[in-house]
Design a protein around this motif. Structure first.
Motif, PDB file in Angstrom:
ATOM      1  N   UNK A 132       0.852  -1.340   0.044  1.00  0.00           N
ATOM      2  CA  UNK A 132       0.049  -0.026  -0.120  1.00  0.00           C
ATOM      3  C   UNK A 132       0.976   1.110   0.216  1.00  0.00           C
ATOM      4  N   UNK A 133       0.205   2.260   0.008  1.00  0.00           N
ATOM      5  CA  UNK A 133       1.036   3.671   0.081  1.00  0.00           C
ATOM      6  C   UNK A 133       0.146   4.647   1.087  1.00  0.00           C
ATOM      7  N   UNK A 134       0.901   5.881   1.375  1.00  0.00           N
ATOM      8  CA  UNK A 134       0.334   6.695   2.095  1.00  0.00           C
ATOM      9  C   UNK A 134      -0.713   7.444   1.877  1.00  0.00           C
ATOM     10  N   UNK A 135      -1.035   7.591   0.498  1.00  0.00           N
ATOM     11  CA  UNK A 135      -2.113   8.554  -0.094  1.00  0.00           C
ATOM     12  C   UNK A 135      -2.536   7.628  -1.320  1.00  0.00           C
ATOM     13  N   UNK A 136      -3.857   8.245  -1.622  1.00  0.00           N
ATOM     14  CA  UNK A 136      -4.637   7.281  -2.742  1.00  0.00           C
ATOM     15  C   UNK A 136      -4.871   8.585  -3.990  1.00  0.00           C
ATOM     16  N   UNK A 137      -4.619   9.738  -3.606  1.00  0.00           N
ATOM     17  CA  UNK A 137      -5.016  11.010  -4.458  1.00  0.00           C
ATOM     18  C   UNK A 137      -3.631  11.527  -4.870  1.00  0.00           C
ATOM     19  N   UNK A 138      -3.192  11.701  -6.251  1.00  0.00           N
ATOM     20  CA  UNK A 138      -2.015  12.190  -6.773  1.00  0.00           C
ATOM     21  C   UNK A 138      -1.599  13.319  -6.471  1.00  0.00           C
ATOM     22  N   UNK A 139      -2.629  14.047  -6.103  1.00  0.00           N
ATOM     23  CA  UNK A 139      -2.735  15.625  -6.180  1.00  0.00           C
ATOM     24  C   UNK A 139      -1.805  16.005  -4.756  1.00  0.00           C
ATOM     25  N   UNK A 140      -1.874  14.845  -3.895  1.00  0.00           N
ATOM     26  CA  UNK A 140      -1.100  15.098  -2.450  1.00  0.00           C
ATOM     27  C   UNK A 140       0.066  14.744  -2.599  1.00  0.00           C
ATOM     28  N   UNK A 141       0.712  13.948  -3.611  1.00  0.00           N
ATOM     29  CA  UNK A 141       1.964  13.318  -3.780  1.00  0.00           C
ATOM     30  C   UNK A 141       3.257  14.323  -3.452  1.00  0.00           C
ATOM     31  N   UNK A 142       3.341  15.405  -4.273  1.00  0.00           N
ATOM     32  CA  UNK A 142       4.241  16.565  -3.931  1.00  0.00           C
ATOM     33  C   UNK A 142       4.327  17.056  -2.482  1.00  0.00           C
ATOM     34  N   UNK A 143       3.036  17.075  -1.787  1.00  0.00           N
ATOM     35  CA  UNK A 143       3.038  17.593  -0.519  1.00  0.00           C
ATOM     36  C   UNK A 143       3.532  16.370   0.407  1.00  0.00           C
ATOM     37  N   UNK A 144       3.246  15.188   0.355  1.00  0.00           N
ATOM     38  CA  UNK A 144       3.866  14.079   1.114  1.00  0.00           C
ATOM     39  C   UNK A 144       5.217  14.210   1.016  1.00  0.00           C
ATOM     40  N   UNK A 145       5.843  14.184  -0.121  1.00  0.00           N
ATOM     41  CA  UNK A 145       7.278  13.993  -0.260  1.00  0.00           C
ATOM     42  C   UNK A 145       7.942  15.261   0.404  1.00  0.00           C
ATOM     43  N   UNK A 146       7.263  16.619   0.320  1.00  0.00           N
ATOM     44  CA  UNK A 146       8.010  17.628   0.898  1.00  0.00           C
ATOM     45  C   UNK A 146       8.109  17.329   2.518  1.00  0.00           C
ATOM     46  N   UNK A 147       7.152  16.603   2.985  1.00  0.00           N
ATOM     47  CA  UNK A 147       7.391  16.332   4.456  1.00  0.00           C
ATOM     48  C   UNK A 147       8.413  15.189   4.791  1.00  0.00           C
ATOM     49  N   UNK A 148       8.758  14.455   3.613  1.00  0.00           N
ATOM     50  CA  UNK A 148       9.779  13.641   4.107  1.00  0.00           C
ATOM     51  C   UNK A 148      11.217  14.026   3.661  1.00  0.00           C
ATOM     52  N   UNK A 149      11.312  15.280   3.088  1.00  0.00           N
ATOM     53  CA  UNK A 149      12.467  16.060   2.704  1.00  0.00           C
ATOM     54  C   UNK A 149      12.802  17.068   3.778  1.00  0.00           C
ATOM     55  N   UNK A 150      13.393  17.947   3.443  1.00  0.00           N
ATOM     56  CA  UNK A 150      14.287  18.799   4.407  1.00  0.00           C
ATOM     57  C   UNK A 150      13.013  20.126   4.660  1.00  0.00           C
ATOM     58  N   UNK A 151      13.171  20.740   5.890  1.00  0.00           N
ATOM     59  CA  UNK A 151      12.563  21.764   6.147  1.00  0.00           C
ATOM     60  C   UNK A 151      12.904  23.028   5.454  1.00  0.00           C
TER      61      UNK A 151
END
Length: 481
Positions: A132-151
């Motif tokens: 599975x993955x964290x989200x089901x709607x691609x519109x949130x993918x950039x947002x999710x990845x931003x949270x995994x990257x650097x402040x």
């Protein structure tokens, strides 16, 4: 003869004892006409291509896929046409969030990308070591990845960002539970499972469609490491997984995985208890059991990392007749975004790079011409338009399949967040764990979540509790709430 200690250069600097004078070349300037120097420096300045925004750190290897069971009643794809058939492939195995120089042993999802060089063209299966993955709607993918990257202010990793996001996206709870379980720290690449994750479709010779999930089950067994060992290795050998995979293949200890599939008749999707195209959900094996297909083996190391691993370009859009797509919203977006990432990183002709080029000559024929990095004969004298009267390739196979039946509104997932379905499977997963695994899960979560503000901690505890009361209580206790 003068005493050597009295010799000086033109600038008055004493000449060392081991030489009596400087040559004219040593004294003279460097000129721009030294084009060998200029070329070397200019090339050096351009050695790096943009790294992947996600899945930047990876190991890779060549291998073979061998069919062991007959699934021709589900698919006409020639890769599965007969038992014993072997197909060459290449795999790339990565962390997700870290940069190219990050440690292999950090807690993270692992990418599991496979390229099969079939006689009908390349089939890419681009998934993870989680179903599975964290989200089901691609519109949130950039947002999710931003949270995994650097402040963006401090340029450091920030636990608050990821937990703040997850606290407002309850559908992530299933993947969060997997990530913070012991499987979030695999002992090595041979010890992870791989999944296509998305729902795809198989199409048989009768033009019937079946929905399918792909599973690669490790023959080495799923093995994990403790947080202490993972942290130690991150400091001692940040490339631990990369090194261990290379060494294993070099000595002939070839990692293997069993490919198994879940198959759902097309009409079942309309009445199934979960949305079968929701990437945050699995199909319970009790509903759709695993079916054996074949064996994947990694048996050859790359000769050059950049040429083969760094330039390897995978896309879920690369399918062959008999394998196709589904209405999975995340899959539909990835079909576009992956190819676009490769055009940005490697140029529009990225599929001409040897590691990406189909092995079957007949499927390399296209009407694409010119562009950056076009290093072959550019199609020679063949026409660059279709249709034509000169035997050029015809329309691709994408339309040689049954119509994709789609229901519902063409919209993003604007449903109320935190619906009951988002808590059922995380709770089921928690209850499958042993008491020791449940304890470790709570400790792993609390070790990261404690760095977020208390109000976010409380939101997450509420989500854990809705999945399973004990789950929430254990995390709350570890947090001191």
């Amino acid at each position: 003869m003068k005493d050597r200690k009295t010799l000086t250069t033109a600038a008055g600097i004493p000449v060392p004892d081991n030489q009596t004078s400087l040559t004219a070349g040593e004294r003279g300037p460097t000129l721009l006409q030294d084009h060998y120097l200029m070329e070397k420096l200019a090339h050096f300045n351009r050695e790096r291509i943009p790294e992947r925004i996600v899945h930047a750190k990876a190991a890779g290897a060549h291998g073979t896929f061998t069919v062991t069971h007959d699934i021709t009643k589900y698919t006409k794809a020639k890769i599965f046409s007969e038992i014993g058939k072997k197909t060459k492939m290449f795999g790339r195995f990565s962390t997700v969030a870290g940069e190219k120089g990050s440690a292999d042993t950090v807690r993270d999802v692992r990418g599991f990308a496979l390229k099969f060089y079939t006689e009908e063209g390349n089939w890419d299966l681009v998934g993870n070591n989680t179903p599975v993955f964290f989200i089901r709607d691609a519109i949130k993918f950039p947002d999710f990845i931003h949270t995994q990257k650097r402040d963006p202010q401090t340029n450091t990793k920030n636990d608050t960002m990821q937990w703040d996001f997850w606290s407002q996206v309850p559908e992530a709870l299933h993947q969060v539970t997997i990530l913070f379980s012991d499987r979030g720290l695999p002992a090595g690449i041979p010890y992870i499972n791989g999944y296509g994750s998305h729902t795809y479709s198989l199409i048989n010779s009768e033009n019937e469609r079946f929905w399918v999930k792909f599973h690669f089950k490790t023959q080495q067994g799923v093995k994990t490491m403790s947080p202490a060992d993972a942290n130690r290795l991150a400091g001692e050998n940040p490339d631990y997984h990369t090194v261990e995979l290379f060494k294993a293949i070099e000595k002939g200890d070839f990692p293997k995985w069993n490919l198994r599939i879940q198959v759902m008749p097309e009409k079942d999707a309309e009445k199934y208890r979960y949305n079968p195209f929701d990437l945050t959900k699995v199909w319970p094996h009790s509903d759709y059991p695993l079916i054996d297909v074949g064996v994947l083996e990694l048996n050859k190391n790359p000769q050059n990392y950049f040429a083969e691993v760094e330039q390897a370009a995978f896309s879920p859009g690369n399918v062959v007749p008999g394998v196709s797509f589904s209405p999975d919203k995340m899959l539909q977006a990835r079909i576009v975004s992956y190819a676009d990432a490769h055009r940005y990183r490697l140029s529009g002709n990225y599929e001409l790079i040897p590691i990406n080029c189909p092995h079957a000559a007949k499927v390399q024929n296209t009407y694409q011409r010119d562009g950056i990095m076009r290093v072959d004969d550019n199609g020679g004298a063949e026409p660059n338009y279709e249709p034509n009267s000169f035997g050029g390739p015809v329309e691709n196979h994408a339309y040689d399949e049954p119509p994709l039946k789609i229901s519902g509104d063409a919209a993003r997932y604007e449903q109320k967040r935190g619906v009951d379905d988002d808590y059922v499977q995380p709770g089921d997963l928690y209850r499958l764990m042993s008491p020791e695994q449940q304890k470790q899960l709570a400790e792993n979560i609390a070790g990261s979540l404690k760095n977020a503000p208390v109000d976010i901690q409380k939101k997450m505890v509420e989500h854990f509790s809705r999945a399973d009361k004990e789950y929430g209580e254990k995390v709350a206790k570890k947090l001191g709430l």
